[in-house]
Motif scaffolding. Structure first.
Motif, short mmCIF file in Angstrom:
data_model
loop_
_atom_site.label_atom_id
_atom_site.label_comp_id
_atom_site.label_asym_id
_atom_site.label_seq_id
_atom_site.Cartn_x
_atom_site.Cartn_y
_atom_site.Cartn_z
N ALA A 51 10.19 1.22 -1.67
CA ALA A 51 8.91 1.28 -2.39
C ALA A 51 9.04 2.18 -3.61
O ALA A 51 9.77 3.17 -3.61
CB ALA A 51 7.82 1.80 -1.47
N THR A 52 8.33 1.85 -4.66
CA THR A 52 8.34 2.67 -5.87
C THR A 52 7.70 4.03 -5.60
O THR A 52 8.20 5.07 -6.04
CB THR A 52 7.59 1.96 -7.00
N PHE A 53 6.60 4.00 -4.88
CA PHE A 53 5.89 5.24 -4.52
C PHE A 53 5.70 5.28 -3.00
O PHE A 53 4.59 5.06 -2.50
CB PHE A 53 4.54 5.33 -5.23
N SER A 76 7.52 -4.60 5.13
CA SER A 76 7.85 -3.73 4.00
C SER A 76 6.54 -3.22 3.42
O SER A 76 5.66 -4.01 3.07
CB SER A 76 8.64 -4.49 2.94
N ILE A 77 6.42 -1.92 3.33
CA ILE A 77 5.16 -1.32 2.90
C ILE A 77 5.39 -0.22 1.87
O ILE A 77 6.51 0.27 1.71
CB ILE A 77 4.37 -0.74 4.09
N ARG A 110 -3.48 -1.66 -5.04
CA ARG A 110 -2.87 -2.93 -4.64
C ARG A 110 -1.49 -2.72 -3.99
O ARG A 110 -0.50 -3.31 -4.39
CB ARG A 110 -2.75 -3.89 -5.84
N ARG A 111 -1.45 -1.91 -2.96
CA ARG A 111 -0.19 -1.59 -2.30
C ARG A 111 -0.18 -2.05 -0.84
O ARG A 111 -1.22 -2.00 -0.16
CB ARG A 111 0.09 -0.09 -2.36
N ASN A 112 0.98 -2.48 -0.39
CA ASN A 112 1.13 -2.89 1.01
C ASN A 112 1.10 -1.65 1.91
O ASN A 112 1.70 -0.62 1.59
CB ASN A 112 2.45 -3.63 1.21
N GLN A 113 0.42 -1.81 3.07
CA GLN A 113 0.21 -0.67 3.95
C GLN A 113 0.36 -1.08 5.42
O GLN A 113 0.30 -2.26 5.75
CB GLN A 113 -1.19 -0.10 3.77
#
Length: 662
Positions: free
Chosen positions: A198-200, A165-166, A93-96
């Motif tokens: 981003a966290t990761f 923002s991704i 569930r991450r923005n890309q």
């Protein structure tokens, strides 16, 4: 309802609240991914090749921030990043965002690869219910999933790297991107900035390499913490080896008998044993990725050193693989392709050999390029001072390049037959975003330069590059100085375009106000100008077209002037020569010089007749000037690059070009 049915209903109701079991990308793809008919030779469930597993898992490994893949064709890169996008949308569930070289490439990727996958990978329906709908969340530019977004963009325009923002970004076919996107920076840096916070954060970059010294993916690989190559166990000696092309006389790589591709085999560098592709396919499941420093991984999750001790995963990894590892191409076909390319090369056509090296071997192509030797130019420099116009120089023109923290300016004196002299090179430290900082440039362009004959000359025309972040500041500056022949310019690299190209009126957004048709923007045929400059730099003796340099110019001046190389490139119109800048080179001096050449043509110096040059010489350096003129004032202090900006002296009277010809 019996007890088992009640338990099933409870599990179904609680399912959305539960976290799925963590899966690596390789595990998720094995379970869910599907090869659609539109983009695959065979429509079927995904089954990874052994060499693909570690690359896939490196992409899903949160300890690894950057993954680069320098590759040949037919090794599955596009399918892997497609699977990765679906995996990060459904599982993490991450923005890309994915950038393709052009908008058209992006649209084709969405239609041929992404949308069929969203249709056929059934697990995606849980996070993308609009997969068949005409909906604002399902477009060619964006797919909105549950809890995440996927942006699909072309890489030509700087605006495509803004306002998103991704967590994860992808660049496909990186070597087809512009090295400097609209003068705002390289595409990797622009894309990576979107992951800040981003966290990761993750960047995935892959490409078939192109030309040596100009390959963006090669640049990336060289920056990696570890650069891995695929190794297998030799079927004979069991040593770890790479599949290599080798070459005639090399004790390793591909060998065949009597020009017969069907006899192709690989020679082991350790035991000199030959093995066939069938032999390779008996050991390929043992694929191990090993770097030059001895770090190795089998799965992209755990990394070990030479002593087989577990070590932390590198933050930035690069992988290289080529077609010989893939069962999609037979070794006989690889040899057959090489022999056909070699036959063409004998007749002087290197195009097929270049394609073989790039797309089959996955390596950069080394090519002879046209370039000028910067050391040779510096060696011929003359003992005249900067900021004083030498005898023969009659008209001053200037080119200005706008950078984030400075204005770069080169001033040239033009004489009879367009013989030219470098008169000054400065870097004016400034913040172009601040209106008041442009006063530094204005003061400089009003400088009066002493002439060796005793008079003073002002800059007759100057051209300001309007590309980059400060377009409207540059527009406004030029708009207010039209009478002083301060031109707003933009480069046009299309082949055959005139140095002085067409103009168009542009709106100026200034202080919140739009000034309609406020400035005339001129296109500069940059490749044409560079061809002309390259030819002039080859002239060995003073006279028409010759270029003079001062010994006071720094070495960086010559390096930047000769930064670009002329190479044969494939375009939509066929093979054409293009001027390109190798990795890590600066070319501001070259750009400024091209803009100064535009100014010379704006003044029609290229059309001057013998009589016009004679009248100009009589006005600027009369024959009696050396006998009776007052002693020359000492030249103003030279402003070296990186030095404190000059404070210009405005002359009271300086005859302009038109009055000198009157």
């Amino acid at each position: 309802m019996d007890k088992s049915e009640i338990q099933k209903a409870i599990r179904r109701g609680l399912a959305p609240m539960g976290a799925p079991d963590p899966l690596t990308l390789a595990e998720w793809a094995a379970k869910h991914f599907y090869l659609s008919a539109e983009s695959s030779y065979v429509e079927q469930a995904w089954e990874a090749y052994p060499f693909q597993v570690a690359v896939m898992n490196a992409i899903s490994n949160d300890d690894i921030r950057e993954v680069d893949w320098l590759k040949s064709a037919r090794v599955g890169y596009t399918k892997i990043i497609l699977a990765a996008m679906l995996y990060h949308a459904e599982h993490k569930r991450r923005n890309q965002a994915i950038w393709q070289p052009t908008d058209d490439d992006s649209d084709e990727f969405v239609k041929v690869e992404l949308e069929p996958a969203l249709r056929d990978v059934t697990v995606m329906r849980d996070v993308f219910p609009q997969y068949l709908a005409r909906h604002k969340t399902n477009t060619l530019r964006q797919k909105k999933f549950v809890d995440s977004l996927l942006h699909t963009k072309g890489g030509k325009a700087a605006k495509n790297y803004r306002r998103i923002s991704i967590d994860t970004g992808y660049l496909d076919e990186a070597d087809a991107f512009d090295r400097d996107v609209e003068k705002e920076g390289d595409p990797f840096t622009l894309a990576k900035k979107r992951t800040e916070g981003a966290t990761f954060p993750k960047m995935v970059v892959g490409s078939t390499p192109k030309l040596k010294g100009f390959s963006l993916i090669e640049d990336r690989a060289e920056l990696a913490d570890e650069f891995f190559r695929a190794h297998i166990r030799c079927p004979h000696c069991n040593e770890w080896i790479t599949l290599t092309w080798g070459g005639r006389g090399e004790p390793h790589g591909f060998k065949w008998v009597n020009n017969d591709p069907d006899t192709a085999a690989h020679l082991c560098p350790e035991c000199a044993g030959l093995f066939t592709q069938a032999d390779y396919l008996t050991v390929w499941k043992t694929t191990r990725w090993i770097s030059a420093s001895g770090i190795w991984t089998d799965d992209g999750l755990r990394f070990f050193n030479r002593a087989d001790e577990l070590v932390p995963a590198p933050g930035h990894v690069a992988f290289h693989i080529w077609t010989a590892y893939s069962p999609q191409a037979s070794w006989a076909d690889i040899v057959r392709e090489f022999l056909a390319a070699a036959e063409k090369a004998k007749a002087g056509d290197m195009s097929k050999m270049k394609t073989f090296v790039n797309t089959t071997r996955g390596e950069v192509w080394e090519e002879d390029v046209e370039k000028t030797d910067s050391d040779a130019l510096e060696a011929r420099a003359e003992a005249y001072p900067l900021r004083q116009v030498p005898m023969g120089g009659l008209v001053l023109v200037a080119g200005v390049d706008v950078q984030a923290d400075r204005f770069e300016v080169v001033v040239w004196a033009v004489g009879r037959g367009e013989e030219t002299w470098a008169v000054d090179y400065v870097q004016l430290r400034a913040n172009p975003a601040d209106e008041s900082e442009w006063d530094k440039l204005d003061d400089y362009l009003l400088t009066a330069f002493p002439h060796a004959a005793g008079g003073m000359l002002q800059i007759e025309a100057s051209a300001i590059d309007t590309g980059g972040h400060y377009t409207h500041q540059a527009y406004n500056f030029c708009r207010q100085r039209v009478r002083r022949k301060v031109f707003a310019v933009k480069g046009d690299s299309q082949q055959g375009k005139p140095v002085k190209g067409r103009s168009s009126t542009q709106d100026v957004n200034w202080r919140g106000k739009v000034i309609k048709r406020g400035v005339k923007l001129w296109l500069v045929g940059t490749d044409t100008a560079k061809d002309l400059l390259h030819g002039r730099l080859q002239i060995a003796h003073p006279g028409a077209g010759y270029i003079h340099f001062s010994k006071e110019l720094p070495s960086t001046f010559y390096q930047q002037l000769t930064a670009e190389h002329r190479i044969l490139a494939k375009t939509q119109s066929g093979d054409q020569y293009r001027w390109v800048k190798p990795s890590g080179r600066r070319n501001e001096v070259l750009d400024c010089t091209v803009y100064a050449m535009f100014c010379a043509q704006q003044l029609d110096l290229n059309k001057f007749t013998e009589r016009m040059w004679q009248r100009l010489e009589e006005a600027v350096q009369p024959a009696t000037g050396d006998m009776f003129s007052a002693p020359l004032p000492p030249p103003a202090a030279v402003v070296k690059p990186e030095a404190k900006p000059i404070v210009a002296t405005k002359p009271t009277t300086t005859p302009k070009l038109a009055s000198r010809l009157a």
